[in-house]
Design an enzyme around this catalytic site. Sequence first.
Site, mmCIF file in Angstrom:
data_model
loop_
_atom_site.group_PDB
_atom_site.id
_atom_site.type_symbol
_atom_site.label_atom_id
_atom_site.label_comp_id
_atom_site.label_asym_id
_atom_site.label_seq_id
_atom_site.Cartn_x
_atom_site.Cartn_y
_atom_site.Cartn_z
ATOM 1 N N HIS A 233 0.865 -1.268 -0.542
ATOM 2 C CA HIS A 233 -0.215 -0.358 0.126
ATOM 3 C C HIS A 233 1.091 1.091 0.389
ATOM 4 O O HIS A 233 2.090 1.133 0.276
ATOM 5 C CB HIS A 233 -0.737 0.280 0.888
ATOM 6 C CG HIS A 233 -2.289 -1.494 0.936
ATOM 7 N ND1 HIS A 233 -2.817 -0.953 2.456
ATOM 8 C CD2 HIS A 233 -2.055 -2.455 0.343
ATOM 9 C CE1 HIS A 233 -3.837 -2.109 1.724
ATOM 10 N NE2 HIS A 233 -3.336 -2.681 0.348
ATOM 11 N N GLU B 167 0.918 3.717 1.721
ATOM 12 C CA GLU B 167 1.286 4.475 3.460
ATOM 13 C C GLU B 167 2.983 3.226 3.722
ATOM 14 O O GLU B 167 3.596 3.944 4.123
ATOM 15 C CB GLU B 167 0.646 3.931 3.931
ATOM 16 C CG GLU B 167 -0.511 4.676 3.737
ATOM 17 C CD GLU B 167 -1.912 4.086 3.048
ATOM 18 O OE1 GLU B 167 -1.877 3.251 2.185
ATOM 19 O OE2 GLU B 167 -3.356 4.171 3.707
ATOM 20 N N CYS C 247 -5.923 1.677 5.978
ATOM 21 C CA CYS C 247 -7.041 0.488 6.440
ATOM 22 C C CYS C 247 -6.148 0.051 7.441
ATOM 23 O O CYS C 247 -5.543 0.808 8.208
ATOM 24 C CB CYS C 247 -6.380 -0.697 5.229
ATOM 25 S SG CYS C 247 -4.693 -0.826 5.171
ATOM 26 N N CYS D 296 -2.511 -0.608 7.335
ATOM 27 C CA CYS D 296 -1.780 0.600 7.393
ATOM 28 C C CYS D 296 -1.529 1.471 8.827
ATOM 29 O O CYS D 296 -0.765 2.116 9.161
ATOM 30 C CB CYS D 296 -1.731 1.522 6.412
ATOM 31 S SG CYS D 296 -1.271 1.352 4.907
#
Length: 155
Positions: A58, A60, A88, A91
């Site tokens: 992801h 992040e 999420c 993260c």
Amino acid sequence: MAPDPTSVAKDPMSVAFEEARAAQARGEAPIGAAIARAGIVIARAGNRTRDDADPTAHAEMLAIRAAARALGNERLIDCDLYVTLEPCAMCAGAISHARLRRLYYAAGDAKGGAVEHGPRLFAQPTCLHRPEVYGGLRETEAAQLLRAFFRGKRG
């Protein structure tokens, strides 16, 4: 990633949006992140889950890893994360472990978010560190980018 000298004068959220658009151009979900320290972007990334065949890639996570490498420290205490979508649970956990000072995000994510939706990770008593959180920055722009991407995927 190494700090981008062209990002020095840019708003970190604008850098996150650049990364989101670059991710979209690669066929990834258009989510981007930037980490700034003292107003200077030190790391930036867009989603790479498909490119890397890695469900943890992801934006992040990639930006946190790059910032930690750039600073030579797993603690990003004086750093702020800018991201185009509410993080999420994975993260949000990484944000807490990295000790990021502030989280700025654009669009909320009622389905997969874990900051102000879902498990609200930073509100849990077991959360190690709670960053300051500011949501809704450029929310309409982020939501439109995401809607257009997923509309195109559905055909």
